[in-house]
Motif scaffolding. Structure first.
Motif, PDB file in Angstrom:
ATOM      1  N   ALA A 162     -57.545 -57.449 -40.910  1.00  0.00           N
ATOM      2  CA  ALA A 162     -56.434 -57.585 -41.855  1.00  0.00           C
ATOM      3  C   ALA A 162     -55.828 -56.225 -42.169  1.00  0.00           C
ATOM      4  O   ALA A 162     -54.604 -56.069 -42.223  1.00  0.00           O
ATOM      5  N   CYS A 163     -56.661 -55.219 -42.374  1.00  0.00           N
ATOM      6  CA  CYS A 163     -56.177 -53.865 -42.660  1.00  0.00           C
ATOM      7  C   CYS A 163     -55.408 -53.289 -41.465  1.00  0.00           C
ATOM      8  O   CYS A 163     -54.363 -52.647 -41.632  1.00  0.00           O
ATOM      9  N   ALA A 164     -55.940 -53.522 -40.271  1.00  0.00           N
ATOM     10  CA  ALA A 164     -55.274 -53.023 -39.065  1.00  0.00           C
ATOM     11  C   ALA A 164     -53.906 -53.674 -38.885  1.00  0.00           C
ATOM     12  O   ALA A 164     -52.914 -53.005 -38.561  1.00  0.00           O
ATOM     13  N   LEU A 165     -53.830 -54.986 -39.118  1.00  0.00           N
ATOM     14  CA  LEU A 165     -52.560 -55.696 -38.969  1.00  0.00           C
ATOM     15  C   LEU A 165     -51.556 -55.280 -40.041  1.00  0.00           C
ATOM     16  O   LEU A 165     -50.348 -55.200 -39.789  1.00  0.00           O
ATOM     17  N   ALA A 166     -52.052 -55.017 -41.247  1.00  0.00           N
ATOM     18  CA  ALA A 166     -51.171 -54.548 -42.322  1.00  0.00           C
ATOM     19  C   ALA A 166     -50.504 -53.244 -41.926  1.00  0.00           C
ATOM     20  O   ALA A 166     -49.331 -53.001 -42.240  1.00  0.00           O
ATOM     21  N   THR A 167     -51.238 -52.401 -41.205  1.00  0.00           N
ATOM     22  CA  THR A 167     -50.703 -51.115 -40.756  1.00  0.00           C
ATOM     23  C   THR A 167     -49.711 -51.288 -39.616  1.00  0.00           C
ATOM     24  O   THR A 167     -48.593 -50.765 -39.657  1.00  0.00           O
ATOM     25  N   VAL A 168     -50.105 -52.031 -38.608  1.00  0.00           N
ATOM     26  CA  VAL A 168     -49.281 -52.187 -37.401  1.00  0.00           C
ATOM     27  C   VAL A 168     -47.966 -52.897 -37.699  1.00  0.00           C
ATOM     28  O   VAL A 168     -46.916 -52.547 -37.144  1.00  0.00           O
ATOM     29  N   LYS A 212     -54.317 -56.204 -52.231  1.00  0.00           N
ATOM     30  CA  LYS A 212     -54.722 -57.588 -51.993  1.00  0.00           C
ATOM     31  C   LYS A 212     -55.375 -57.785 -50.632  1.00  0.00           C
ATOM     32  O   LYS A 212     -56.056 -58.786 -50.422  1.00  0.00           O
ATOM     33  N   VAL A 213     -55.159 -56.835 -49.720  1.00  0.00           N
ATOM     34  CA  VAL A 213     -55.746 -56.976 -48.380  1.00  0.00           C
ATOM     35  C   VAL A 213     -57.273 -56.846 -48.448  1.00  0.00           C
ATOM     36  O   VAL A 213     -57.995 -57.796 -48.111  1.00  0.00           O
ATOM     37  N   PRO A 214     -57.826 -55.706 -48.911  1.00  0.00           N
ATOM     38  CA  PRO A 214     -59.302 -55.659 -49.033  1.00  0.00           C
ATOM     39  C   PRO A 214     -59.838 -56.564 -50.129  1.00  0.00           C
ATOM     40  O   PRO A 214     -61.017 -56.957 -50.099  1.00  0.00           O
ATOM     41  N   LEU A 215     -58.978 -56.931 -51.100  1.00  0.00           N
ATOM     42  CA  LEU A 215     -59.425 -57.798 -52.180  1.00  0.00           C
ATOM     43  C   LEU A 215     -59.840 -59.170 -51.662  1.00  0.00           C
ATOM     44  O   LEU A 215     -60.632 -59.876 -52.303  1.00  0.00           O
ATOM     45  N   MET A 216     -59.354 -59.533 -50.462  1.00  0.00           N
ATOM     46  CA  MET A 216     -59.735 -60.816 -49.890  1.00  0.00           C
ATOM     47  C   MET A 216     -61.195 -60.850 -49.457  1.00  0.00           C
ATOM     48  O   MET A 216     -61.711 -61.890 -49.073  1.00  0.00           O
ATOM     49  N   ALA A 217     -61.873 -59.705 -49.568  1.00  0.00           N
ATOM     50  CA  ALA A 217     -63.321 -59.689 -49.339  1.00  0.00           C
ATOM     51  C   ALA A 217     -64.063 -60.250 -50.543  1.00  0.00           C
ATOM     52  O   ALA A 217     -65.256 -60.571 -50.457  1.00  0.00           O
ATOM     53  N   GLY A 218     -63.353 -60.340 -51.670  1.00  0.00           N
ATOM     54  CA  GLY A 218     -63.964 -60.899 -52.871  1.00  0.00           C
ATOM     55  C   GLY A 218     -64.818 -59.924 -53.642  1.00  0.00           C
ATOM     56  O   GLY A 218     -65.671 -60.338 -54.422  1.00  0.00           O
ATOM     57  N   ASP A 248     -53.637 -36.475 -54.099  1.00  0.00           N
ATOM     58  CA  ASP A 248     -52.768 -35.927 -53.055  1.00  0.00           C
ATOM     59  C   ASP A 248     -51.962 -37.020 -52.343  1.00  0.00           C
ATOM     60  O   ASP A 248     -50.893 -36.747 -51.801  1.00  0.00           O
ATOM     61  N   HIS A 249     -52.514 -38.241 -52.323  1.00  0.00           N
ATOM     62  CA  HIS A 249     -51.847 -39.336 -51.616  1.00  0.00           C
ATOM     63  C   HIS A 249     -51.943 -40.618 -52.434  1.00  0.00           C
ATOM     64  O   HIS A 249     -52.867 -40.788 -53.244  1.00  0.00           O
ATOM     65  N   ASP A 250     -50.991 -41.523 -52.210  1.00  0.00           N
ATOM     66  CA  ASP A 250     -51.057 -42.871 -52.784  1.00  0.00           C
ATOM     67  C   ASP A 250     -51.834 -43.742 -51.802  1.00  0.00           C
ATOM     68  O   ASP A 250     -51.448 -43.853 -50.629  1.00  0.00           O
ATOM     69  N   MET A 251     -52.914 -44.357 -52.269  1.00  0.00           N
ATOM     70  CA  MET A 251     -53.751 -45.114 -51.332  1.00  0.00           C
ATOM     71  C   MET A 251     -54.615 -46.141 -52.034  1.00  0.00           C
ATOM     72  O   MET A 251     -54.831 -46.086 -53.254  1.00  0.00           O
ATOM     73  N   ILE A 252     -55.077 -47.082 -51.223  1.00  0.00           N
ATOM     74  CA  ILE A 252     -56.126 -48.012 -51.624  1.00  0.00           C
ATOM     75  C   ILE A 252     -57.393 -47.561 -50.904  1.00  0.00           C
ATOM     76  O   ILE A 252     -57.399 -47.419 -49.683  1.00  0.00           O
ATOM     77  N   GLU A 253     -58.434 -47.323 -51.641  1.00  0.00           N
ATOM     78  CA  GLU A 253     -59.698 -46.841 -51.062  1.00  0.00           C
ATOM     79  C   GLU A 253     -60.793 -47.847 -51.409  1.00  0.00           C
ATOM     80  O   GLU A 253     -60.837 -48.376 -52.519  1.00  0.00           O
ATOM     81  N   PHE A 254     -61.668 -48.121 -50.456  1.00  0.00           N
ATOM     82  CA  PHE A 254     -62.724 -49.099 -50.719  1.00  0.00           C
ATOM     83  C   PHE A 254     -63.940 -48.826 -49.853  1.00  0.00           C
ATOM     84  O   PHE A 254     -63.887 -48.046 -48.894  1.00  0.00           O
ATOM     85  N   ASP A 255     -65.042 -49.456 -50.220  1.00  0.00           N
ATOM     86  CA  ASP A 255     -66.296 -49.266 -49.487  1.00  0.00           C
ATOM     87  C   ASP A 255     -66.163 -49.810 -48.076  1.00  0.00           C
ATOM     88  O   ASP A 255     -65.695 -50.949 -47.876  1.00  0.00           O
ATOM     89  N   ARG A 256     -66.596 -49.034 -47.114  1.00  0.00           N
ATOM     90  CA  ARG A 256     -66.442 -49.406 -45.710  1.00  0.00           C
ATOM     91  C   ARG A 256     -67.155 -50.708 -45.364  1.00  0.00           C
ATOM     92  O   ARG A 256     -66.736 -51.440 -44.466  1.00  0.00           O
ATOM     93  N   GLU A 257     -68.201 -51.015 -46.099  1.00  0.00           N
ATOM     94  CA  GLU A 257     -68.975 -52.227 -45.781  1.00  0.00           C
ATOM     95  C   GLU A 257     -68.162 -53.509 -45.984  1.00  0.00           C
ATOM     96  O   GLU A 257     -68.536 -54.570 -45.472  1.00  0.00           O
ATOM     97  N   LEU A 258     -67.028 -53.415 -46.687  1.00  0.00           N
ATOM     98  CA  LEU A 258     -66.188 -54.596 -46.858  1.00  0.00           C
ATOM     99  C   LEU A 258     -65.511 -55.023 -45.563  1.00  0.00           C
ATOM    100  O   LEU A 258     -65.107 -56.178 -45.406  1.00  0.00           O
TER     101      LEU A 258
END
Length: 324
Positions: A98-104, A151-157, A190-200
């Motif tokens: 989902a994250c990859a598709l959001a970028t592409v 909302k993209v990583p949030l779909m991991a719950g 320094d940047h606007d971003m969404i950051e989250f734990d990689r295990e998601l």
């Protein structure tokens, strides 16, 4: 090949109407304030110049007296309503895809912005930035974009594992911002971003059911009603609430309720559509006033002239002369 001018899909701004309605502001009055016709939103897949989008977002914050207006609109936006971009994200097998598709696929919703997805150590990031200069303060649009991207990583719950980094300085009322971006917010970054734990990344998506939400249904009905009015203006007085509702396959009460959710009154929408179309036809300079009156739904030029004076303060003939 030249890059297209910075612009943004119109569908990204559709939630403005219900946002304004919740604050007692008419969407049509807001469009009048900006000097644009509400009919521009009929083509959700059209594009608006980015400068106009930023101006719209800033005016939204002013009229609603809400320093985080952009974030609230982004929070109200559903991924399923964002065309190809949102549909591709929702169809992903897991959060990583989902994250990859959001970028592409970001060029299908934004031109002149950049979204990067990266991982480092135990952290994953979706970084949002503008690829070139901008003419107006983009802060409200950044808030809205991050509210959607979250909302993209949030779909991991797992909301507690998601953080938001903002370049903006800390502002009063950050508690209101947390309603849209969660409690894990850091400002002055320094940047606007969404950051989250990689295990998601390996988790499957937890998406809502396929039934459209109340907001989605209301927005769709409002857009369809506006489109129908524009296409059938020449039907005149026969083009009432009952007729439009029946054509759209619902009761007049249901259509009225959905329009109200978006802050739109049917008669006001019809009147504004007539005004916009009349001005457009007059500016073409090839139609008689009688023809224009009939085209916008008036049975005679006298009724049309009275309506036009109410809209613009001058008679249509004077308006045409002043435009030359």
């Amino acid at each position: 090949m030249l890059n297209p001018a910075p612009s943004i899909r119109i569908r990204a701004f559709l939630p403005i109407a219900p946002y304004l309605a919740q604050r007692g502001v008419s969407a049509i009055e807001f469009c009048d304030r900006l000097g644009i016709s509400p009919n521009v939103f009929q083509n959700a897949d059209g594009w608006l110049p980015r400068a106009q989008c930023f101006h719209m977002a800033n005016e939204l914050a002013k009229v609603a007296a809400d320093p985080f207006a952009g974030a609230h609109v982004g929070f109200m936006t559903e991924l399923r309503d964002l065309g190809v971009w949102g549909q591709s994200v929702l169809a992903a097998r897991d959060v990583a895809a989902a994250c990859a598709l959001a970028t592409v696929n970001v060029p299908t919703i934004h031109r002149g912005s950049e979204v990067r997805f990266m991982t480092e150590g135990k952290t994953a990031r979706i970084v949002f930035r503008f690829a070139d200069r901008y003419e107006f303060d983009p802060r409200q649009f950044i808030f809205g974009s991050l509210a959607v991207l979250r909302k993209v990583p949030l779909m991991a719950g797992e909301p507690s594992a998601i953080r938001v980094r903002l370049t903006a300085s800390r502002m009063l009322g950050n508690a209101a911002l947390e309603e849209c971006l969660g409690s894990n917010i850091e400002t002055g970054c320094d940047h606007d971003m969404i950051e989250f734990d990689r295990e998601l990344l390996d988790l499957p998506l937890k998406t809502a059911g396929t039934r459209p939400s109340k907001a989605t249904e209301a927005l769709a009905s409002a857009v369809e009603a506006a489109k129908m009015l524009s296409e059938r203006l020449s039907d005149g007085h026969a083009l009432g609430l009952e007729t439009v509702a029946r054509t759209l396959g619902m009761s007049a009460r249901s259509l009225q309720r959905r329009l109200k959710f978006c802050g739109v009154d049917f008669e006001e929408l019809l009147d504004d559509t007539r005004r916009s179309e009349a001005i457009r036809l007059i500016c073409e300079g090839v139609h008689s006033m009688t023809d224009i009156a009939l085209r916008v739904g008036y049975s005679d030029s006298a009724h049309f002239t009275r309506a036009f004076k109410r809209w613009t303060g001058v008679a249509p003939s004077r308006f045409r002369t002043d435009r030359k």
